[in-house]
Design a protein around this motif. Sequence first.
Motif, PDB file in Angstrom:
ATOM      1  N   CYS A   1     -55.117   2.214  11.139  1.00 60.34           N
ATOM      2  CA  CYS A   1     -54.903   3.395  11.982  1.00 60.34           C
ATOM      3  C   CYS A   1     -53.473   3.907  11.793  1.00 60.34           C
ATOM      4  O   CYS A   1     -52.517   3.169  11.994  1.00 60.34           O
ATOM      5  CB  CYS A   1     -55.162   3.007  13.436  1.00 60.34           C
ATOM      6  SG  CYS A   1     -54.460   4.129  14.645  1.00 60.34           S
ATOM      7  N   PRO A   2     -53.329   5.170  11.382  1.00 57.61           N
ATOM      8  CA  PRO A   2     -51.975   5.684  11.109  1.00 57.61           C
ATOM      9  C   PRO A   2     -51.069   5.680  12.349  1.00 57.61           C
ATOM     10  O   PRO A   2     -49.858   5.482  12.234  1.00 57.61           O
ATOM     11  CB  PRO A   2     -52.219   7.111  10.614  1.00 57.61           C
ATOM     12  CG  PRO A   2     -53.621   7.445  10.996  1.00 57.61           C
ATOM     13  CD  PRO A   2     -54.378   6.161  11.093  1.00 57.61           C
ATOM     14  N   TYR A   3     -51.688   5.858  13.515  1.00 56.94           N
ATOM     15  CA  TYR A   3     -50.878   5.876  14.749  1.00 56.94           C
ATOM     16  C   TYR A   3     -50.351   4.479  15.059  1.00 56.94           C
ATOM     17  O   TYR A   3     -49.246   4.324  15.586  1.00 56.94           O
ATOM     18  CB  TYR A   3     -51.703   6.427  15.912  1.00 56.94           C
ATOM     19  CG  TYR A   3     -52.344   7.756  15.569  1.00 56.94           C
ATOM     20  CD1 TYR A   3     -51.550   8.881  15.318  1.00 56.94           C
ATOM     21  CD2 TYR A   3     -53.719   7.881  15.441  1.00 56.94           C
ATOM     22  CE1 TYR A   3     -52.125  10.085  14.958  1.00 56.94           C
ATOM     23  CE2 TYR A   3     -54.302   9.084  15.082  1.00 56.94           C
ATOM     24  CZ  TYR A   3     -53.497  10.190  14.838  1.00 56.94           C
ATOM     25  OH  TYR A   3     -54.070  11.387  14.476  1.00 56.94           O
TER      26      TYR A   3
ATOM     27  N   PRO B   1     -60.189  -3.237  15.582  1.00 55.42           N
ATOM     28  CA  PRO B   1     -60.522  -2.468  14.385  1.00 55.42           C
ATOM     29  C   PRO B   1     -61.640  -1.466  14.636  1.00 55.42           C
ATOM     30  O   PRO B   1     -62.713  -1.855  15.090  1.00 55.42           O
ATOM     31  CB  PRO B   1     -60.978  -3.550  13.384  1.00 55.42           C
ATOM     32  CG  PRO B   1     -61.463  -4.675  14.226  1.00 55.42           C
ATOM     33  CD  PRO B   1     -60.630  -4.655  15.477  1.00 55.42           C
ATOM     34  N   LEU B   2     -61.368  -0.197  14.369  1.00 52.67           N
ATOM     35  CA  LEU B   2     -62.412   0.829  14.456  1.00 52.67           C
ATOM     36  C   LEU B   2     -63.080   0.874  13.083  1.00 52.67           C
ATOM     37  O   LEU B   2     -62.817   1.743  12.252  1.00 52.67           O
ATOM     38  CB  LEU B   2     -61.806   2.171  14.847  1.00 52.67           C
ATOM     39  CG  LEU B   2     -61.214   2.197  16.260  1.00 52.67           C
ATOM     40  CD1 LEU B   2     -60.439   3.473  16.508  1.00 52.67           C
ATOM     41  CD2 LEU B   2     -62.291   2.017  17.325  1.00 52.67           C
ATOM     42  N   ALA B   3     -63.944  -0.105  12.882  1.00 59.06           N
ATOM     43  CA  ALA B   3     -64.435  -0.401  11.534  1.00 59.06           C
ATOM     44  C   ALA B   3     -65.304   0.710  10.955  1.00 59.06           C
ATOM     45  O   ALA B   3     -65.420   0.838   9.741  1.00 59.06           O
ATOM     46  CB  ALA B   3     -65.207  -1.715  11.549  1.00 59.06           C
ATOM     47  N   GLN B   4     -65.930   1.499  11.805  1.00 57.31           N
ATOM     48  CA  GLN B   4     -66.791   2.567  11.294  1.00 57.31           C
ATOM     49  C   GLN B   4     -65.977   3.745  10.783  1.00 57.31           C
ATOM     50  O   GLN B   4     -66.446   4.543   9.994  1.00 57.31           O
ATOM     51  CB  GLN B   4     -67.765   3.025  12.380  1.00 57.31           C
ATOM     52  CG  GLN B   4     -68.709   1.936  12.853  1.00 57.31           C
ATOM     53  CD  GLN B   4     -69.556   1.381  11.737  1.00 57.31           C
ATOM     54  OE1 GLN B   4     -69.989   2.105  10.841  1.00 57.31           O
ATOM     55  NE2 GLN B   4     -69.778   0.078  11.746  1.00 57.31           N
ATOM     56  N   VAL B   5     -64.773   3.889  11.283  1.00 50.85           N
ATOM     57  CA  VAL B   5     -63.911   5.002  10.861  1.00 50.85           C
ATOM     58  C   VAL B   5     -62.965   4.551   9.759  1.00 50.85           C
ATOM     59  O   VAL B   5     -62.628   5.311   8.862  1.00 50.85           O
ATOM     60  CB  VAL B   5     -63.063   5.519  12.049  1.00 50.85           C
ATOM     61  CG1 VAL B   5     -62.448   6.858  11.696  1.00 50.85           C
ATOM     62  CG2 VAL B   5     -63.881   5.622  13.314  1.00 50.85           C
ATOM     63  N   HIS B   6     -62.510   3.313   9.871  1.00 54.19           N
ATOM     64  CA  HIS B   6     -61.532   2.773   8.927  1.00 54.19           C
ATOM     65  C   HIS B   6     -62.181   1.635   8.132  1.00 54.19           C
ATOM     66  O   HIS B   6     -62.282   0.516   8.626  1.00 54.19           O
ATOM     67  CB  HIS B   6     -60.309   2.254   9.691  1.00 54.19           C
ATOM     68  CG  HIS B   6     -59.610   3.309  10.482  1.00 54.19           C
ATOM     69  ND1 HIS B   6     -59.079   3.084  11.734  1.00 54.19           N
ATOM     70  CD2 HIS B   6     -59.362   4.604  10.192  1.00 54.19           C
ATOM     71  CE1 HIS B   6     -58.538   4.209  12.178  1.00 54.19           C
ATOM     72  NE2 HIS B   6     -58.690   5.141  11.260  1.00 54.19           N
TER      73      HIS B   6
ATOM     74  N   PHE C   1     -61.633  -7.622  20.345  1.00 55.05           N
ATOM     75  CA  PHE C   1     -62.194  -6.279  20.478  1.00 55.05           C
ATOM     76  C   PHE C   1     -62.881  -6.096  21.830  1.00 55.05           C
ATOM     77  O   PHE C   1     -62.615  -5.139  22.567  1.00 55.05           O
ATOM     78  CB  PHE C   1     -63.181  -6.003  19.334  1.00 55.05           C
ATOM     79  CG  PHE C   1     -63.629  -4.575  19.278  1.00 55.05           C
ATOM     80  CD1 PHE C   1     -62.941  -3.646  18.520  1.00 55.05           C
ATOM     81  CD2 PHE C   1     -64.721  -4.145  20.009  1.00 55.05           C
ATOM     82  CE1 PHE C   1     -63.332  -2.305  18.479  1.00 55.05           C
ATOM     83  CE2 PHE C   1     -65.131  -2.815  19.986  1.00 55.05           C
ATOM     84  CZ  PHE C   1     -64.430  -1.902  19.209  1.00 55.05           C
TER      85      PHE C   1
ATOM     86  N   VAL D   1     -62.328  -3.610  25.043  1.00 55.20           N
ATOM     87  CA  VAL D   1     -63.316  -2.691  25.630  1.00 55.20           C
ATOM     88  C   VAL D   1     -63.401  -2.913  27.137  1.00 55.20           C
ATOM     89  O   VAL D   1     -63.412  -1.978  27.932  1.00 55.20           O
ATOM     90  CB  VAL D   1     -64.699  -2.889  24.973  1.00 55.20           C
ATOM     91  CG1 VAL D   1     -65.775  -2.119  25.713  1.00 55.20           C
ATOM     92  CG2 VAL D   1     -64.660  -2.449  23.513  1.00 55.20           C
TER      93      VAL D   1
ATOM     94  N   VAL E   1     -59.605  -0.270  26.895  1.00 56.78           N
ATOM     95  CA  VAL E   1     -59.046   0.241  25.643  1.00 56.78           C
ATOM     96  C   VAL E   1     -60.034   1.254  25.086  1.00 56.78           C
ATOM     97  O   VAL E   1     -61.214   0.972  24.973  1.00 56.78           O
ATOM     98  CB  VAL E   1     -58.840  -0.900  24.619  1.00 56.78           C
ATOM     99  CG1 VAL E   1     -58.437  -0.344  23.256  1.00 56.78           C
ATOM    100  CG2 VAL E   1     -57.790  -1.864  25.127  1.00 56.78           C
ATOM    101  N   ASN E   2     -59.548   2.443  24.775  1.00 60.98           N
ATOM    102  CA  ASN E   2     -60.482   3.459  24.304  1.00 60.98           C
ATOM    103  C   ASN E   2     -60.021   4.113  23.014  1.00 60.98           C
ATOM    104  O   ASN E   2     -60.523   5.142  22.605  1.00 60.98           O
ATOM    105  CB  ASN E   2     -60.716   4.503  25.396  1.00 60.98           C
ATOM    106  CG  ASN E   2     -59.432   4.994  25.990  1.00 60.98           C
ATOM    107  OD1 ASN E   2     -58.432   5.078  25.294  1.00 60.98           O
ATOM    108  ND2 ASN E   2     -59.440   5.320  27.262  1.00 60.98           N
ATOM    109  N   GLY E   3     -59.067   3.524  22.363  1.00 63.99           N
ATOM    110  CA  GLY E   3     -58.587   4.037  21.096  1.00 63.99           C
ATOM    111  C   GLY E   3     -57.410   3.199  20.675  1.00 63.99           C
ATOM    112  O   GLY E   3     -57.034   2.266  21.386  1.00 63.99           O
ATOM    113  N   THR E   4     -56.851   3.524  19.510  1.00 70.65           N
ATOM    114  CA  THR E   4     -55.716   2.722  19.054  1.00 70.65           C
ATOM    115  C   THR E   4     -54.522   3.612  18.737  1.00 70.65           C
ATOM    116  O   THR E   4     -54.715   4.713  18.248  1.00 70.65           O
ATOM    117  CB  THR E   4     -56.090   1.923  17.790  1.00 70.65           C
ATOM    118  OG1 THR E   4     -56.607   2.829  16.817  1.00 70.65           O
ATOM    119  CG2 THR E   4     -57.104   0.840  18.094  1.00 70.65           C
TER     120      THR E   4
END
Lengths: 162, 178
Positions: free
Chosen positions: B32-34, B61-66, B135, B139, B143-146
């Motif tokens: 995640c760039p942020y 890890p937002l594995a579906q996006v990254h 993870f 949830v 936690v709703n994002g990174t």
Amino acid sequence: MSTNTPLASGAEAPGFKLRDTPDQDVSLKELRGRPVVLMFYPADFSPICGSEVSLFNEILPELQKHAAQLLGISVDSAWCHLAFARENNLRFPLLADFHPKGEVARRYQSYRESEGEAERALYVIDKDGLIAWSYISPVGVNPGAEGVLKALEGLSGKVYED
Amino acid sequence: MSELVMPVGVRDHAQGSAYAPVTLLEYGDYECPYCGQAYVIVKRLQAELGDELRFVFRNFPLAQVHPHALRAALAAEAAGFQGAFWPMHDVLFEHQGALGTDHLVTYATLLELDVERFIHDTESGKAERRVREDFMSGVRSGVNGTPTFFVNDHRHDQWYQYGALREAVYAAAGVMRS
């Protein structure tokens, strides 16, 4: 500021039939017999890392433990949803509340007339089609998944631990 | 305000004194760039506060996006089994554009890990269970994002830029001292 109040628990969930893909519809009725999670959101293509759809996409295995079906709903068209779902590798359906615009969001008291978009609203509907839990979050705030998981656990009377 | 449901404990990767007045906990994703931006900010706060600050990192890890996020998280945990979680953590955030499987093995080699064991551990259920536990604890804690930060178990709902995070950390330190 959120101006809408969601439909209360115990009420019958308003029926709908919406486009899922450009050539396919999904109706609430056909999902009777299992819990349904409705996630209304304002628009496709919001920033990726913090986005609500990505979070719910990641917790699909948790929802599946409760046999729940997740449906995303916004006023975007099915074509737009297709592009958005592809870009984010979404593995759950996005429904197009496109024509007449916002009609289903209105039935769920989750339409923001001023913006012409849905609220960030979450509904958990039980297997008999009754609303078990509902929540409208301020539109700029990602509501997270905790409320939905708790509501599903309430329905099945189970807590799943990893 | 959301609260941390799984308290910081011996299972966690922590830097700094367990007796520090402030614990800053991050749920993050190596791709995640942020989180990459936040990495630099955390380093700066750590340099400034020294022993006053304990920093804990949990995987989200937002594995579906990254597509590389989960592998990277597993690599950090596998390095952790050889006592090298933090060096791997740093390498990953400093090379966010190079998180392929080959890259991960190269980092393990550069960090002088037992590479065979490292590869075995990244594929073992043990590392994955840890990541999954991190993870889901996120949830359940809202936690709703990174990245999502917690300062002494309270979710930091402001922006994670240096000024806002520093203010929250100092406020928590002040409360603890008084």
